[in-house]
Write a protein that holds these residues in place. Structure first.
Motif, PDB file in Angstrom:
ATOM      1  N   THR A 115       0.828  -1.198   0.000  1.00  0.00           N
ATOM      2  CA  THR A 115       0.000   0.000   0.000  1.00  0.00           C
ATOM      3  C   THR A 115       0.866   1.253   0.000  1.00  0.00           C
ATOM      4  OG1 THR A 115      -1.458  -1.294   1.384  1.00  0.00           O
ATOM      5  CG2 THR A 115      -2.015   1.009   1.114  1.00  0.00           C
ATOM      6  N   ASP A 116       1.910   1.250   0.835  1.00  0.00           N
ATOM      7  CA  ASP A 116       2.761   2.439   0.969  1.00  0.00           C
ATOM      8  C   ASP A 116       3.545   2.751  -0.301  1.00  0.00           C
ATOM      9  OD1 ASP A 116       1.907   2.675   3.518  1.00  0.00           O
ATOM     10  OD2 ASP A 116       3.661   1.715   4.426  1.00  0.00           O
ATOM     11  N   GLU A 117       4.103   1.706  -0.910  1.00  0.00           N
ATOM     12  CA  GLU A 117       4.987   1.921  -2.055  1.00  0.00           C
ATOM     13  C   GLU A 117       4.224   2.046  -3.371  1.00  0.00           C
ATOM     14  OE1 GLU A 117       8.664   1.862  -2.289  1.00  0.00           O
ATOM     15  OE2 GLU A 117       8.262   2.531  -0.241  1.00  0.00           O
ATOM     16  N   ASP A 159       2.673  12.599  -0.771  1.00  0.00           N
ATOM     17  CA  ASP A 159       2.203  12.047   0.508  1.00  0.00           C
ATOM     18  C   ASP A 159       3.140  12.406   1.657  1.00  0.00           C
ATOM     19  OD1 ASP A 159      -0.052  11.016  -0.496  1.00  0.00           O
ATOM     20  OD2 ASP A 159       0.553   8.912  -0.419  1.00  0.00           O
ATOM     21  N   GLU A 160       4.444  12.409   1.341  1.00  0.00           N
ATOM     22  CA  GLU A 160       5.451  12.748   2.339  1.00  0.00           C
ATOM     23  C   GLU A 160       5.247  14.186   2.813  1.00  0.00           C
ATOM     24  OE1 GLU A 160       9.272  11.546   4.150  1.00  0.00           O
ATOM     25  OE2 GLU A 160       7.780  10.430   3.041  1.00  0.00           O
ATOM     26  N   LYS A 161       5.021  15.059   1.835  1.00  0.00           N
ATOM     27  CA  LYS A 161       4.891  16.489   2.103  1.00  0.00           C
ATOM     28  C   LYS A 161       3.537  16.835   2.728  1.00  0.00           C
ATOM     29  CE  LYS A 161       6.463  20.621  -0.350  1.00  0.00           C
ATOM     30  NZ  LYS A 161       6.664  21.210  -1.684  1.00  0.00           N
ATOM     31  N   MET A 201       5.595   7.894 -11.803  1.00  0.00           N
ATOM     32  CA  MET A 201       4.374   8.524 -11.292  1.00  0.00           C
ATOM     33  C   MET A 201       4.156   8.154  -9.818  1.00  0.00           C
ATOM     34  SD  MET A 201       0.875   8.075 -10.619  1.00  0.00           S
ATOM     35  CE  MET A 201       0.333   6.560 -11.421  1.00  0.00           C
ATOM     36  N   LEU A 202       4.380   6.868  -9.487  1.00  0.00           N
ATOM     37  CA  LEU A 202       4.222   6.423  -8.092  1.00  0.00           C
ATOM     38  C   LEU A 202       5.214   7.162  -7.177  1.00  0.00           C
ATOM     39  CD1 LEU A 202       3.781   2.538  -8.464  1.00  0.00           C
ATOM     40  CD2 LEU A 202       2.001   4.237  -8.031  1.00  0.00           C
ATOM     41  N   ALA A 203       6.444   7.335  -7.673  1.00  0.00           N
ATOM     42  CA  ALA A 203       7.470   8.026  -6.869  1.00  0.00           C
ATOM     43  C   ALA A 203       7.034   9.453  -6.575  1.00  0.00           C
ATOM     44  CB  ALA A 203       8.804   7.997  -7.600  1.00  0.00           C
ATOM     45  N   LYS A 204       6.478  10.114  -7.588  1.00  0.00           N
ATOM     46  CA  LYS A 204       6.026  11.496  -7.385  1.00  0.00           C
ATOM     47  C   LYS A 204       4.850  11.543  -6.411  1.00  0.00           C
ATOM     48  CE  LYS A 204       7.689  13.479 -11.685  1.00  0.00           C
ATOM     49  NZ  LYS A 204       7.340  13.803 -13.070  1.00  0.00           N
ATOM     50  N   ARG A 205       4.003  10.534  -6.496  1.00  0.00           N
ATOM     51  CA  ARG A 205       2.860  10.507  -5.586  1.00  0.00           C
ATOM     52  C   ARG A 205       3.329  10.293  -4.136  1.00  0.00           C
ATOM     53  NH1 ARG A 205      -2.551   6.748  -5.903  1.00  0.00           N
ATOM     54  NH2 ARG A 205      -3.200   7.294  -3.811  1.00  0.00           N
TER      55      ARG A 205
END
Ligand SMILES: [Zn+2]
Length: 432
Positions: free
Chosen positions: A75-77, A331-333, A323-327
């Protein structure tokens, strides 16, 4: 039978709900790797059940480049909640895999485009089954579920969320039936050619079903499909209760008494639904579980991310990963607001109390925005079983809730369709 589980269920749930997500995760971990004999029995009981979910949005991931249903994602990644390894971990035997279409303009050109997208989505489900014949099987009838479960494979029923791709041609429903579709919801976030939505900002346009929507329901009944009122306006629910020849479903909905949202159902309608033999499958979509704080910065960041993507989404596995990395950065921010397992349970327990365990199931909106802190993906499903046993629901209730109610609802739809074939209605002759 129930009593042998009682103490462990209590201990497990106490652990899970004392101090939030971290503890819940611990309990979830211990739930998936039972350490005591009693935990093993609980786990074995859950696994023995036919466990279905009536709204799996996973086909939206099946069409993403590089996605492989047999791999374990997280879910997280990966923002993924359903795959074969986690279905096995959570004892999820299958359910209705959704052909979802976002609502667009009501024009001939748009109808053609979305029809083709929906047909390709149906094909992606067939490809998943054809690519892994030892793991998945297409289910076309009510009796298929138990048989496929006994064979140790995952059950793949197909449903339509939003009938928009049918255009104005009801015969397209027959085409989708032939592709395996056995459940149909007329509408999604916005009003369309068939019905009013629960969430159209313009308000209702048809005061329920449109004339075309009435034809859709008639044809769905004749074919033996379940009609789904999730996302539909309350007036559509009322029309369906009157028009549908077989009991209807709310495939992923919650309770208005717990959280007053247009996507949820009030107690009076819930009682009507149960009295008619219908079924509500409880949703875990955070925004319908409780009011979530609005975060305009997060919304803007996500909007910007999707705006920079190619139309139709990433074309390669690399682009999808990027795209997942950017998402994840977004989420981090700006961490997303979420509901908790305990808040989800408030809906489930209230709905069980009002409708009764023979009219309730689970449609948690996996891969469609569902999941709560403490129940992040389908590997956590045993927690629901433990908690309901703890609340005093019997093993028979659990069997009904997890799968048998849904199978019976499909059987009722099939029986009605079969009855029409046995005794065709007398044609009304025109008199002059
Ligand atoms: Zn939905």
């Amino acid at each position: 039978m129930f009593s042998r589980f009682k103490s462990v269920a209590l201990a497990t749930t106490a652990l899970a709900f004392v101090s939030g997500a971290a503890m819940a995760q611990e309990a979830a971990d211990s739930a998936t790797t039972p350490e005591t004999e009693e935990m093993s029995d609980l786990r074995a009981f859950h696994e023995s059940l036919l466990v279905l979910d009536s709204h799996l949005d996973t086909p939206a991931l099946l069409v993403q480049p590089g996605f492989d249903i047999t791999q374990r994602y997280s879910t997280d990644e990966d923002y993924s909640q359903v795959d074969l390894p986690r279905m096995k971990e959570g004892g999820l035997d299958g359910g209705f895999w959704v052909i979802y279409s976002p609502q667009g303009p009501l024009t001939t050109k748009a109808y053609q485009t979305i029809r083709d997208t929906a047909l390709l989505r149906a094909l992606s489900i067939h490809e998943m089954v054809a690519g892994h014949p030892d793991e998945f099987e297409l289910a076309l009838n009510s009796e298929d579920a138990e048989r496929i479960h006994e064979d140790g494979k995952r059950i793949v029923y197909i449903s339509i969320e939003n009938s928009y791709p049918l255009g104005e041609d009801i015969s397209m429903l027959d085409t989708f039936y032939k592709l395996g579709v056995r459940m149909v919801g007329p509408v999604h976030f916005r009003n369309n050619q068939f019905a009013d939505s629960a969430t159209d900002i313009a308000g209702p346009q048809w005061d329920g079903l449109s004339p075309l929507g009435e034809e859709l329901v008639k044809r769905a009944n004749e074919l033996g499909m379940i009609v789904d009122a999730s996302h539909a306006h309350d007036m559509v629910f009322d029309d369906l209760m009157e028009l549908s020849k077989t009991p209807i479903i709310l495939s992923h909905s919650g309770s208005k008494a717990i959280y007053d949202h247009p996507r949820n159902i009030d107690d009076e309608r819930l009682k009507q639904l149960a009295e008619s033999g219908g079924l509500i499958q409880v949703n875990s979509y955070g925004g319908y579980v409780r009011e979530l704080a609005n975060n305009p910065e997060r919304s803007e960041a996500l909007r910007a991310l999707y705006a920079e993507m190619d139309s139709g989404g990433p074309k390669t596995a690399e682009a999808y990963q990027a795209m997942l990395a950017k998402r994840r950065e977004v989420d981090e921010k700006y961490p997303p607001a979420t509901a908790t397992f305990e808040e989800f349970l408030e809906h489930l327990l209230h709905i069980l109390e009002i409708a009764g365990p023979e009219h309730v199931g689970l449609g948690a909106d996996w891969d469609g925005g569902g999941g709560v802190a403490g129940m992040e993906d389908v590997s956590d499903l045993p927690l629901i079983t433990y908690r309901l046993l703890d609340e005093g629901y019997t093993e028979e209730d659990l069997a009904n809730i997890w799968g048998l109610n849904l199978v019976r609802l499909l059987k009722a739809a099939e029986d009605y369709a079969a009855s029409l074939k046995e005794a065709p209605p007398v044609e009304e002759t025109e008199t002059e």
